[in-house]
Scaffold this motif. Structure first.
Motif, mmCIF file in Angstrom:
data_model
loop_
_atom_site.group_PDB
_atom_site.id
_atom_site.type_symbol
_atom_site.label_atom_id
_atom_site.label_comp_id
_atom_site.label_asym_id
_atom_site.label_seq_id
_atom_site.Cartn_x
_atom_site.Cartn_y
_atom_site.Cartn_z
ATOM 1 N N PRO A 168 0.818 -1.230 0.000
ATOM 2 C CA PRO A 168 0.000 0.000 0.000
ATOM 3 C C PRO A 168 0.845 1.270 0.000
ATOM 4 O O PRO A 168 0.472 2.272 -0.609
ATOM 5 C CB PRO A 168 -0.812 -0.096 1.308
ATOM 6 N N GLU A 169 1.990 1.226 0.660
ATOM 7 C CA GLU A 169 2.833 2.429 0.682
ATOM 8 C C GLU A 169 3.372 2.749 -0.712
ATOM 9 O O GLU A 169 3.386 3.905 -1.141
ATOM 10 C CB GLU A 169 4.001 2.237 1.669
ATOM 11 N N VAL A 170 3.776 1.715 -1.422
ATOM 12 C CA VAL A 170 4.297 1.925 -2.778
ATOM 13 C C VAL A 170 3.170 2.431 -3.679
ATOM 14 O O VAL A 170 3.316 3.375 -4.448
ATOM 15 C CB VAL A 170 4.891 0.615 -3.344
ATOM 16 N N MET A 171 2.006 1.774 -3.516
ATOM 17 C CA MET A 171 0.825 2.138 -4.310
ATOM 18 C C MET A 171 0.471 3.611 -4.099
ATOM 19 O O MET A 171 0.250 4.356 -5.060
ATOM 20 C CB MET A 171 -0.325 1.252 -3.800
ATOM 21 N N ARG A 172 0.406 3.995 -2.827
ATOM 22 C CA ARG A 172 0.029 5.390 -2.527
ATOM 23 C C ARG A 172 1.066 6.355 -3.096
ATOM 24 O O ARG A 172 0.717 7.406 -3.627
ATOM 25 C CB ARG A 172 -0.052 5.598 -1.009
ATOM 26 N N HIS A 173 2.326 6.000 -2.967
ATOM 27 C CA HIS A 173 3.390 6.896 -3.447
ATOM 28 C C HIS A 173 3.213 7.166 -4.938
ATOM 29 O O HIS A 173 3.151 8.319 -5.364
ATOM 30 C CB HIS A 173 4.760 6.255 -3.176
ATOM 31 N N TYR A 174 3.096 6.094 -5.718
ATOM 32 C CA TYR A 174 3.032 6.306 -7.169
ATOM 33 C C TYR A 174 1.700 6.910 -7.605
ATOM 34 O O TYR A 174 1.647 7.730 -8.520
ATOM 35 C CB TYR A 174 3.327 4.998 -7.924
ATOM 36 N N THR A 175 0.620 6.510 -6.932
ATOM 37 C CA THR A 175 -0.669 7.105 -7.311
ATOM 38 C C THR A 175 -0.656 8.597 -6.992
ATOM 39 O O THR A 175 -1.099 9.425 -7.790
ATOM 40 C CB THR A 175 -1.818 6.402 -6.558
ATOM 41 N N ARG A 176 -0.094 8.945 -5.832
ATOM 42 C CA ARG A 176 -0.058 10.356 -5.426
ATOM 43 C C ARG A 176 0.773 11.179 -6.405
ATOM 44 O O ARG A 176 0.331 12.230 -6.855
ATOM 45 C CB ARG A 176 0.537 10.443 -4.018
ATOM 46 N N ILE A 177 1.960 10.692 -6.757
ATOM 47 C CA ILE A 177 2.764 11.530 -7.656
ATOM 48 C C ILE A 177 2.160 11.573 -9.061
ATOM 49 O O ILE A 177 2.280 12.571 -9.749
ATOM 50 C CB ILE A 177 4.273 11.178 -7.672
ATOM 51 N N SER A 178 1.446 10.512 -9.449
ATOM 52 C CA SER A 178 0.811 10.573 -10.775
ATOM 53 C C SER A 178 -0.287 11.631 -10.781
ATOM 54 O O SER A 178 -0.530 12.288 -11.781
ATOM 55 C CB SER A 178 0.230 9.211 -11.165
ATOM 56 N N GLN A 179 -0.937 11.827 -9.618
ATOM 57 C CA GLN A 179 -2.015 12.818 -9.561
ATOM 58 C C GLN A 179 -1.481 14.246 -9.552
ATOM 59 O O GLN A 179 -2.222 15.193 -9.751
ATOM 60 C CB GLN A 179 -2.877 12.583 -8.312
ATOM 61 N N ARG A 180 -0.213 14.390 -9.285
ATOM 62 C CA ARG A 180 0.367 15.740 -9.297
ATOM 63 C C ARG A 180 0.735 16.183 -10.702
ATOM 64 O O ARG A 180 1.083 17.322 -10.930
ATOM 65 C CB ARG A 180 1.628 15.767 -8.446
#
Ligand SMILES: Cc1ncc(COP(=O)(O)O)c(C=O)c1O
Length: 491
Positions: free
Chosen positions: A50-62
């Motif tokens: 989940p940490e990896v998932m959140r990291h990449y999803t978050r930066i993709s949303q930026r």
């Protein structure tokens, strides 16, 4: 308010992991100790799934992208990138082909390149195409190197000057200078076109050629283009077409027939291959039969038996790029052309021009036009709003982010004070254009009534207004705990 999000290195802890390897179902092999990694693994963060998932999803949303918002960045043609192209580029036969594979095993890929050369030549009216260059700027370098080689080949070494209009993109004069030629600047006239008297005065036996964008960087068609090409040719020079704005004339005008000798196509603009963020581009080039021997190789040709082979033109200036150019971009551009066909490509330009003029007409009472003329695929306005004190184009651009739009190109072309260059592209519908126009009108009102709202913008983006000079000159490209802490302290 900026929120602090822990970096993945701060979330890392020994022993965390996000994958479970399957049970070993082959005999265990003893690897020689010399081949086992002894150190260096500690540089990788250890995280849960989940940490990896959140990291990449978050930066993709930026990311700002045409997938998330209207992106009217003038001259850059940020049109929507169809997902079909992604699917085709991922076909194993294209994605897994190795550039050193024998030609007999790469016939499909070579056929695609051959057909793309052919389509681009047909659309633009040029005899020969090379798919090598990786960007528009590299296409320009290719063209001017070819001009130089052509003149030298004819025993004409004194042609050392390149004429460049003062509205040109910076890559034009930079290219001429890189080739070791002298840049001679041309004035623009009151209608935003090349000043013909200045052109006549500056043509000479030293003229190697002229670089011209048409439609030009004011979004206007150079209506004296045929005469310009004739004058340059009569002086012994060659015409380079900066094809960045080709999106405006697909299926309507062919630069090769107008008198240009060489042109780059920005496949990542006109032919919708994704770009931005330094991603791979493609600046394929086309030229006349006279210049074809100087093109970079390898190009693709068809043999008498119908198969495809690579070849390098006899007087080639050499390679511009490793292997065969950015092949996956070629696949996407080919798919685009095949999907739309000739009629569809013409429609692209017609709608692109219609959209730009719609925006122009709806905004020109609040944002003065650089030149009061019907535009092509983009319109250049000025961020000089009547009654607004201390507001600059940059403030308007930043405020647009709060309204959910990527800003237009600003301060280009350099000859227009407070330039705002808007290119809606054909992929935006009327409803979106109306929302954009309303946002621009609301911002004009705010500029007069509540200017600080603009000065403080953006307030809704992940980061506030950046120190753009520092971001460009001192970028922090790797995780660096001290630099992060310092930035947070400065806020
Ligand atoms: C008019 C013009 N010429 C040349 C270029 C250079 O193209 P590229 O960014 O593909 O190198 C650009 C890029 O935006 C442009 O707008």
């Amino acid at each position: 308010m900026d929120t602090y999000e822990p970096h993945i290195y701060e979330l890392s802890a020994p022993g965390k992991h996000g994958t479970n390897l399957p049970r070993l179902d082959v005999p265990e092999a003893a690897l020689p100790t010399a081949l086992l990694r002894q150190d260096g693994m500690n540089d990788f963060p250890e995280l849960t799934e989940p940490e990896v998932m959140r990291h990449y999803t978050r930066i993709s949303q930026r990311n700002a992208s045409p997938d998330t918002m209207m992106y009217p960045l003038g001259s850059c043609t940020m049109k929507a990138t169809p997902k079909l192209h992604e699917e085709v580029a991922r076909y194993a036969g294209f994605a897994a082909v190795h550039p050193l594979q024998d030609e007999s095993l790469s016939q499909g890929a070579l056929q695609l390149m051959y057909e793309l050369q052919d389509y681009l030549g047909e659309i633009s009216g040029f005899e020969a195409v090379s798919l090598q260059p990786a960007a528009g700027a590299q296409g320009e370098l290719t063209g001017i190197l070819a001009f130089r080689a052509y003149h030298l080949d004819r025993g004409d070494p004194d042609r050392t000057e390149v004429l460049v209009p003062n509205a040109a993109h910076g890559t034009n004069p930079a290219t001429a200078a890189m080739v070791g030629l002298k840049v001679v600047e041309l004035k623009s006239d009151a209608r935003g076109n090349v000043d013909m008297d200045d052109l006549r005065a500056k043509l000479s036996p030293r003229t190697a050629g002229m670089m011209l964008t048409n439609p030009n960087t004011l979004g206007l068609f150079e209506d004296q283009i045929v005469e310009i090409c004739q004058l340059v040719h009569e002086a012994g020079g060659l015409m380079y077409g900066d094809g960045a704005n080709f999106n405006a004339i697909l299926g309507i005008a062919k630069p090769g027939k107008l008198g240009f000798d060489f042109m780059h196509y920005n496949l990542h603009k006109t032919f919708t291959t994704p770009h931005g963020g330094g991603g791979p581009g493609s600046g394929a080039v086309g030229c006349t039969a006279e210049l074809a021997p100087f093109l970079p190789g390898p190009r693709v040709r068809q043999t008498a038996s119908g198969s495809y082979e690579l070849f390098t033109p006899e007087k080639s200036i050499g390679r511009m790029k490793a292997f065969h150019g950015n092949f996956a971009m070629l696949v996407r551009a080919w798919t685009y052309i095949r999907t739309l066909g000739a009629a569809g490509l013409r429609e692209v330009s017609e709608i692109a021009v219609l959209n730009a003029n719609y925006v122009r007409v709806k905004l020109k009472d609040l944002y003065p036009q650089a030149i009061d003329r019907i535009c092509m695929h983009e319109t250049v306005l000025r961020g000089q709003i009547a009654g607004a004190q201390g507001i600059r184009t940059l403030d308007i651009a930043k405020r647009l982010i709060d309204y959910g739009f990527h800003p237009p190109t600003v301060y280009f072309p350099l000859i227009v004070p407070e330039a705002l260059m808007i290119e809606p592209t054909e992929t935006e519908g009327k409803r979106t254009l109306d929302i954009f126009i309303q946002a621009m009108r609301d911002i004009a009102r705010e500029a007069v009534e509540t200017p600080d709202v603009l000065h403080d913008a953006p307030t809704t983006a992940p980061v506030r207004r950046l120190d753009e000079v520092r971001a460009a000159r001192q970028p922090i490209l790797r995780y660096n705990a001290e630099a992060f802490a310092q930035i947070l302290n400065e806020r």
